[in-house]
Design a protein around this motif. Sequence first.
Motif, PDB file in Angstrom:
ATOM      1  N   TYR A   1      48.156 -36.334  -7.071  1.00  0.00           N
ATOM      2  CA  TYR A   1      48.646 -37.510  -7.686  1.00  0.00           C
ATOM      3  C   TYR A   1      47.569 -38.652  -7.500  1.00  0.00           C
TER       4      TYR A   1
ATOM      5  N   GLU B   1      57.358 -24.410  -7.442  1.00  0.00           N
ATOM      6  CA  GLU B   1      56.081 -25.153  -8.108  1.00  0.00           C
ATOM      7  C   GLU B   1      55.683 -25.978  -7.288  1.00  0.00           C
TER       8      GLU B   1
ATOM      9  N   GLY C   1      53.294 -28.735  -5.474  1.00  0.00           N
ATOM     10  CA  GLY C   1      52.110 -29.487  -6.040  1.00  0.00           C
ATOM     11  C   GLY C   1      51.732 -30.340  -4.639  1.00  0.00           C
ATOM     12  N   ARG C   2      52.363 -31.170  -4.315  1.00  0.00           N
ATOM     13  CA  ARG C   2      51.904 -32.369  -3.337  1.00  0.00           C
ATOM     14  C   ARG C   2      51.643 -31.788  -2.022  1.00  0.00           C
TER      15      ARG C   2
ATOM     16  N   SER D   1      60.353 -35.293  -6.017  1.00  0.00           N
ATOM     17  CA  SER D   1      59.155 -35.199  -5.256  1.00  0.00           C
ATOM     18  C   SER D   1      59.150 -36.024  -3.825  1.00  0.00           C
TER      19      SER D   1
ATOM     20  N   ARG E   1      49.182 -45.011  -6.737  1.00  0.00           N
ATOM     21  CA  ARG E   1      50.347 -44.876  -6.184  1.00  0.00           C
ATOM     22  C   ARG E   1      50.896 -45.796  -5.444  1.00  0.00           C
TER      23      ARG E   1
ATOM     24  N   GLY F   1      58.543 -30.137  -4.770  1.00  0.00           N
ATOM     25  CA  GLY F   1      59.048 -31.323  -4.050  1.00  0.00           C
ATOM     26  C   GLY F   1      59.185 -31.489  -2.679  1.00  0.00           C
TER      27      GLY F   1
ATOM     28  N   MET G   1      45.710 -39.377 -11.827  1.00  0.00           N
ATOM     29  CA  MET G   1      46.524 -40.651 -12.711  1.00  0.00           C
ATOM     30  C   MET G   1      45.523 -41.570 -12.660  1.00  0.00           C
TER      31      MET G   1
ATOM     32  N   LYS H   1      49.851 -30.730 -12.470  1.00  0.00           N
ATOM     33  CA  LYS H   1      50.077 -32.273 -12.697  1.00  0.00           C
ATOM     34  C   LYS H   1      49.382 -32.802 -11.104  1.00  0.00           C
TER      35      LYS H   1
ATOM     36  N   TYR I   1      54.582 -47.217  -6.587  1.00  0.00           N
ATOM     37  CA  TYR I   1      55.638 -46.407  -6.040  1.00  0.00           C
ATOM     38  C   TYR I   1      55.733 -47.333  -4.569  1.00  0.00           C
TER      39      TYR I   1
ATOM     40  N   HIS J   1      64.603 -28.748 -10.429  1.00  0.00           N
ATOM     41  CA  HIS J   1      63.643 -29.603  -9.586  1.00  0.00           C
ATOM     42  C   HIS J   1      64.116 -30.795  -9.531  1.00  0.00           C
TER      43      HIS J   1
HETATM   44  N1  LLP Z   1      58.133 -29.012 -10.892  1.00  0.00           N
HETATM   45  C1  LLP Z   1      58.324 -29.970 -11.820  1.00  0.00           C
HETATM   46  C2  LLP Z   1      59.002 -29.723 -12.912  1.00  0.00           C
HETATM   47  C3  LLP Z   1      57.976 -31.269 -11.530  1.00  0.00           C
HETATM   48  O1  LLP Z   1      58.318 -32.264 -12.266  1.00  0.00           O
HETATM   49  C4  LLP Z   1      56.994 -31.843 -10.400  1.00  0.00           C
HETATM   50  C5  LLP Z   1      56.753 -33.091 -10.254  1.00  0.00           C
HETATM   51  C6  LLP Z   1      56.676 -30.759  -9.623  1.00  0.00           C
HETATM   52  C7  LLP Z   1      57.069 -29.222  -9.749  1.00  0.00           C
HETATM   53  C8  LLP Z   1      55.930 -30.836  -8.225  1.00  0.00           C
HETATM   54  O2  LLP Z   1      56.363 -31.651  -7.365  1.00  0.00           O
HETATM   55  P1  LLP Z   1      55.749 -31.717  -5.911  1.00  0.00           P
HETATM   56  O3  LLP Z   1      55.891 -30.556  -5.206  1.00  0.00           O
HETATM   57  O4  LLP Z   1      54.120 -32.293  -6.130  1.00  0.00           O
HETATM   58  O5  LLP Z   1      56.460 -32.822  -5.417  1.00  0.00           O
HETATM   59  N2  LLP Z   1      53.194 -39.250  -9.411  1.00  0.00           N
HETATM   60  C9  LLP Z   1      54.163 -39.121  -8.513  1.00  0.00           C
HETATM   61  C10 LLP Z   1      54.678 -37.855  -8.241  1.00  0.00           C
HETATM   62  C11 LLP Z   1      55.428 -37.054  -9.894  1.00  0.00           C
HETATM   63  C12 LLP Z   1      55.910 -35.794  -9.473  1.00  0.00           C
HETATM   64  C13 LLP Z   1      56.649 -35.220 -10.923  1.00  0.00           C
HETATM   65  N3  LLP Z   1      57.142 -33.993 -10.932  1.00  0.00           N
HETATM   66  C14 LLP Z   1      53.538 -39.615  -7.139  1.00  0.00           C
HETATM   67  O6  LLP Z   1      52.423 -39.993  -7.054  1.00  0.00           O
HETATM   68  O7  LLP Z   1      54.250 -39.381  -6.147  1.00  0.00           O
END
Ligand code: LLP
Length: 419
Positions: free
Chosen positions: A372, A275, A277-278, A203, A314, A240, A376, A61, A318, A200
């Motif tokens: 993101y 997992e 992402g960012r 983020s 964003r 996260g 998006m 995502k 946010y 999780h």
């Molecule tokens: N795993 C799960 C189950 C998640 O829901 C998410 C993010 C991740 C991993 C990845 O998280 P990260 O490492 O990227 O923090 N659109 C928002 C962020 C939404 C995140 C949703 N879930 C933004 O632009 O800040």
Amino acid sequence: MDHFQLKNGVLHAEDIPLSQIAEEVGTPVYVYSRATLERHAQVFREGLKDAGKIHLAFAVKANPNLAVLRILANQGYGADVVSGGELQRALAAGMKAEDIVFSGVGKSREELTLGLDQGIGQFNLESEEEGVMLAGIAASRGAKASATLRVNPDVDAGTHAKISTGKKENKFGVAIDVAPAIYARLSQLDGLDLRGVAVHIGSQLQSLDPLETCYARMGELVAQLRGAGHVVTHVDLGGGLGVPYKPEDNPPSPAEYGAMVARVTRDWDVTLMFEPGRVIAGNGGVMITKVIRIKPGLDSDFVIVDAAMNDLMRPAIYDAWHDFEAVEPSGETMVASIVGPICESSDIFAKQRVVDRVETDDLGIFRTAGAYGATMANTYNSRPLVPEVLVDGDRYAVVAERIEPATIMAAEHVPDWLK
Ligand code: LLP
């Protein structure tokens, strides 16, 4: 560290001047740096060197572009997907089915079936009902689906409310106090190979404390499940980890995160799954925009740029901060509000901020747009869908084309009975 730096007075992505991309591809445009994405993937893995057996699944995502996913596949990453579409992308980009984890609170029957058909590695179940449905589909074809149960640990991640997922009022996972009973019932089902738990909590986390609290609770849960006679071989610790959006931001590093993980999970004896992402993609991308004109405002000028909230959502949803810099900075600054052309007051990227001085037709970038960002984007106000470029040293490629309104209109139909 990223590869978007000034060289001879011009911001470059690796060895390519951003002005060249803007001229040849047009603006607005997202630009990713291969070297930066690879480095972040390696730094995250390296941070977990003392965490025992690990599985890394990039959160699609954050950036589902096929070229970006291919880079991560080449780095040995699998994928964390939350829809049939993301699953198809991960496979198309070359990720192995067994390295794909299917998360998401609302996987439909069709999506669960697709995951089974493709032989993905793991489903992270978000409810008992979902587990029963998945088990039923798998059993009807004589298969067993590997799964974990996602737990809601009721921990405040201390991040923006809209990206917090681990409080008990959030829709994600099953409450930690009822998890053992649900785990016991699901583990009886023929179609499931329930092999662990997942979590999780949110983020853009700025501190390790909520993660440590959460992981400690997961450790207790694993012990409790084993005490009840269950086999637990996998624990998915989610994503996260935050990234710096401003120079003064100081989120925990992957090394600090990894050291905490190694300490807290030392005795778990499981495969740990992640997992991210960012932290992989965020600072691997920027968005280039062009100044349309400067308009005097009440307290400061408005810099009207050709990117808008539809291209980078964003800030509008946010109140997120993205640094703005001129592609060819003069050294002078100005106080301005940077806004897009969309007819909403939320179409604002920066409010009365000190920024590089820019004038009509100058180019600027929004930093930390690799996660993101493009994913998006939408076409609100019938604007084109923003394109994406990948830079690799002194070459670049358009990895997602600009989708013009005419292409989108071609998929719309006025019924005969209106003609
Ligand atoms: N795993 C799960 C189950 C998640 O829901 C998410 C993010 C991740 C991993 C990845 O998280 P990260 O490492 O990227 O923090 N659109 C928002 C962020 C939404 C995140 C949703 N879930 C933004 O632009 O800040």
